[in-house]
Design an enzyme around this catalytic site. Structure first.
Site, PDB file in Angstrom:
ATOM      1  N   LYS A   4       0.843  -1.202   0.000  1.00  0.00           N
ATOM      2  CA  LYS A   4       0.000   0.000   0.000  1.00  0.00           C
ATOM      3  C   LYS A   4       0.877   1.251   0.000  1.00  0.00           C
ATOM      4  O   LYS A   4       2.009   1.216   0.473  1.00  0.00           O
ATOM      5  CB  LYS A   4      -0.871   0.032   1.265  1.00  0.00           C
ATOM      6  CG  LYS A   4      -2.015  -0.956   1.282  1.00  0.00           C
ATOM      7  CD  LYS A   4      -2.817  -0.822   2.578  1.00  0.00           C
ATOM      8  CE  LYS A   4      -3.964  -1.812   2.627  1.00  0.00           C
ATOM      9  NZ  LYS A   4      -4.987  -1.599   1.586  1.00  0.00           N
ATOM     10  N   ARG A  42     -10.306 -11.574   2.188  1.00  0.00           N
ATOM     11  CA  ARG A  42     -11.148 -12.646   1.656  1.00  0.00           C
ATOM     12  C   ARG A  42     -10.467 -14.007   1.770  1.00  0.00           C
ATOM     13  O   ARG A  42     -11.120 -15.038   1.909  1.00  0.00           O
ATOM     14  CB  ARG A  42     -11.557 -12.317   0.214  1.00  0.00           C
ATOM     15  CG  ARG A  42     -10.417 -12.231  -0.761  1.00  0.00           C
ATOM     16  CD  ARG A  42     -10.762 -11.454  -2.019  1.00  0.00           C
ATOM     17  NE  ARG A  42     -10.799  -9.999  -1.803  1.00  0.00           N
ATOM     18  CZ  ARG A  42     -11.125  -9.110  -2.732  1.00  0.00           C
ATOM     19  NH1 ARG A  42     -11.441  -9.515  -3.960  1.00  0.00           N
ATOM     20  NH2 ARG A  42     -11.128  -7.823  -2.447  1.00  0.00           N
TER      21      ARG A  42
HETATM   22  N1  BES Z   1      -8.111  -3.708   4.472  1.00  0.00           N
HETATM   23  C1  BES Z   1      -8.267  -3.314   3.119  1.00  0.00           C
HETATM   24  C2  BES Z   1      -9.566  -2.523   2.865  1.00  0.00           C
HETATM   25  C3  BES Z   1      -9.682  -1.192   3.546  1.00  0.00           C
HETATM   26  C4  BES Z   1      -9.317  -0.046   2.880  1.00  0.00           C
HETATM   27  C5  BES Z   1     -10.218  -1.083   4.816  1.00  0.00           C
HETATM   28  C6  BES Z   1      -9.455   1.193   3.487  1.00  0.00           C
HETATM   29  C7  BES Z   1     -10.356   0.148   5.418  1.00  0.00           C
HETATM   30  C8  BES Z   1      -9.985   1.288   4.756  1.00  0.00           C
HETATM   31  C9  BES Z   1      -8.272  -4.527   2.221  1.00  0.00           C
HETATM   32  O1  BES Z   1      -7.482  -5.582   2.648  1.00  0.00           O
HETATM   33  C10 BES Z   1      -7.730  -4.102   0.898  1.00  0.00           C
HETATM   34  O2  BES Z   1      -6.594  -3.727   0.853  1.00  0.00           O
HETATM   35  N2  BES Z   1      -8.559  -4.159  -0.140  1.00  0.00           N
HETATM   36  C11 BES Z   1      -8.155  -3.738  -1.433  1.00  0.00           C
HETATM   37  C12 BES Z   1      -8.697  -4.745  -2.431  1.00  0.00           C
HETATM   38  C13 BES Z   1      -8.148  -4.596  -3.817  1.00  0.00           C
HETATM   39  C14 BES Z   1      -6.687  -4.945  -3.817  1.00  0.00           C
HETATM   40  C15 BES Z   1      -8.919  -5.509  -4.732  1.00  0.00           C
HETATM   41  C16 BES Z   1      -8.728  -2.355  -1.683  1.00  0.00           C
HETATM   42  O3  BES Z   1      -9.814  -2.058  -1.214  1.00  0.00           O
HETATM   43  O4  BES Z   1      -8.035  -1.561  -2.312  1.00  0.00           O
HETATM   44 MN    MN Z   2      -5.490  -5.398   1.999  1.00  0.00          MN
END
Ligand code: BES
Ligand code: MN
Ligand code: ZN
Length: 501
Positions: A279, A353
């Site tokens: 990230k 997931r």
């Molecule tokens: N934990 C994150 C989602 C999240 C984002 C929670 C912001 C709270 C605030 C999750 O694991 C994630 O990173 N999801 C990705 C999925 C994508 C890679 C398909 C996302 O939402 O960008």
């Molecule tokens: Mn994630």
């Protein structure tokens, strides 16, 4: 915060809170104080813009003719305005107004809607519950906060007719508040202190409430074939864990057969760096609360056991840390989940997931529950869809969905149902394996839900994507900014309304 209840009595010193209806119609407690002050109370009202509108407040210091330090007038609006939710929010708002006002104890007079004393005990217990919920504070790491910046308020003494009834009703709500506070504590802890093993250990405190707690190690999960969950945790030096909590509160049936349990499953990523699909740095600290789903399940178990809910409940949480590193999972890896399905991991940041796939399948096959509800801070996309107001609801079952929506409205933890169907499901089909862990460009929250659905069989199931509601940047009446514990009160309500004997 200590909340106590006693029968009405004249309050002649200290701080007192009394209600005033719209048009400055004094409640009987307020009228009593006005009389004792020789009309000074009404004079103060007339000298102000206070009209008794719902939520309005007027603070009067050292009311002339009395020994009272402060009288806080609380606008009640029209008699029909102030239902139970109004009382709950009023408790929170009054706590916030007086928290740092100097006094340690405050008396609150609750006379009942339009003076109807029969309504008073329920209003009083909701008011106390609201005050307690708002009083939450996570300050254990603050060593230098000045005394004047800390709350002074320690106790609410609520005076109401039939106070015994209020006390009893409050006792069980107070147990739910304890669960809410545990959830808020867990999501607030920093990720160097709270990681899978330490989070798992925190669940052991639930044993003293009668909850059976089992903590699974990586070795045990490997034996069960939980390749999806373990793949996420393999980049971290912190070992993954799964915790299974059981509360058996349902009375045994005549045949002696145990009641089929209901099940709650939580995503517990104690820190989500994204893994190799790293990230961006800005805002990454928020990912300490990527274990919010698991914290709700743990706090809910505490709430249900604390109030001795007459039902059998299973809580399962999958705990991992998603880190990049020499042993981390790579984009392109193919993992095998516990149920044998294979997954091509195209983005290591779509890890929640993967954790839930094994947690859901494990829960479903071991307990064969009536239903499963999982909670997860699963996608950033749900924040794009619903902002911070509603959680996303995804489900294979209309009855469960409707019940969740209704319970959510009742406790102001609102959920909005999103669509699911085969077309979305196809978006995670994959050439290299049974499925991939990301969909296309659009519908990111839905394809995540479709992924989960592939691991729940035919069991009624609902997924709450709580990414937008787990943490709040602003104060609300019964939720101070920070960890909200969204989901604990909602699911407690669901259980109370539909699944208790
Ligand atoms: N934990 C994150 C989602 C999240 C984002 C929670 C912001 C709270 C605030 C999750 O694991 C994630 O990173 N999801 C990705 C999925 C994508 C890679 C398909 C996302 O939402 O960008
Ligand atoms: Mn994630
Ligand atoms: Zn995550």
């Amino acid at each position: 915060m200590k909340i106590s209840f006693s029968n009405p009595a004249a309050v002649t010193s200290g701080v007192v809170v009394v209600g005033v209806n719209e048009g400055n119609k004094l409640s009987s407690s307020a009228a009593g104080i006005d009389k004792a002050s020789g009309g000074s109370l009404m004079r103060a009202i007339k000298a102000s813009t206070f009209k008794g509108k719902k939520g309005q407040q007027l603070s009067i210091m050292t009311l002339a003719g009395t020994k009272l330090d402060r009288v806080l007038l609380l606008g009640l609006g029209k008699p029909t305005d102030m239902g139970l939710t109004g009382a709950l929010n009023a408790g929170g708002a009054v706590y916030a107004a007086l928290a740092k006002a100097g006094a340690a104890t405050v008396a609150v007079c609750i006379d009942g809607i339009d003076g109807d004393t029969k309504t008073a005990p329920d209003l009083a217990s909701e008011f106390g519950y609201g005050a307690r919920l708002r009083s939450y504070r996570f300050d254990k790491y603050r060593t230098k906060e000045k005394a004047e910046d800390k709350p002074t308020l320690k106790a609410f003494k609520i005076l109401c007719p039939n106070s015994g009834k209020a006390r009893t009703a409050f006792a069980s709500k107070n147990q739910v508040a304890d669960g809410v506070f545990l959830t808020r504590d867990l999501v607030s802890e920093p990720p160097n202190i709270l990681y899978p093993d330490t989070l798992a250990k925190r669940t052991k405190e639930l044993a003293k409430l009668g909850i059976k707690v089992e903590i699974m190690t990586e070795t045990q999960m490997k034996k069960l074939g939980m390749g999806a969950l373990l793949g996420v945790g393999q980049g971290s030096i912190r070992e993954s864990r799964m915790v299974v909590m059981q509360w058996n509160g349902a009375p045994k049936s005549k045949s002696g057969k145990a009641e089929t349990p209901i099940a709650f499953v939580g995503k517990g990523v104690t820190f989500d760096t994204g893994g190799i699909s790293l990230k961006p740095a800005a805002g990454m600290e928020d990912m300490k609360w990527d274990m919010g789903g698991s914290a709700v399940v743990i706090g809910l178990m505490k709430a249900l056991a604390g109030r001795k809910a007459k039902t059998n409940v299973v809580g399962v949480v999958g705990l991992v840390e998603n880190m990049p590193g020499g042993n981390a999972q790579r984009p392109g890896d193919i993992v095998t989940a516990m149920d044998g399905q294979t997954i091509e991991v195209l983005n290591t940041d779509a890890e929640g997931r993967l954790v839930l796939a094994d947690a859901l399948h494990y829960t479903n096959t071991r307990f064969k529950p009536k239903f499963m509800v999982n909670l997860a801070t699963l996608t950033g996309a749900i924040i794009v869809s619903l902002g911070n107001e509603y959680a996303g609801l995804f489900s294979n079952n209309d009855q469960l969905s409707e019940r969740l929506a209704t319970s959510g409205l009742a406790v102001d933890e609102k959920v909005w149902r999103m669509p699911m169907n085969d077309a979305y499901d196809k978006m995670i089909n994959c050439d290299a394996a049974d499925m991939k862990n990301i969909g296309g460009r659009g519908a990111g929250s839905i394809t995540a839900a479709q992924f989960l659905q592939r691991f729940v069989g035919k069991t009624p199931w609902a997924h709450l994507d709580i990414a937008g509601v787990t943490w709040s940047g602003k104060d609300a009446p019964v939720v101070p900014k920070g960890g909200t514990a969204f989901g604990v009160r909602l699911l407690d309500r669901l259980v109370a309304d539909h699944y208790e004997k």
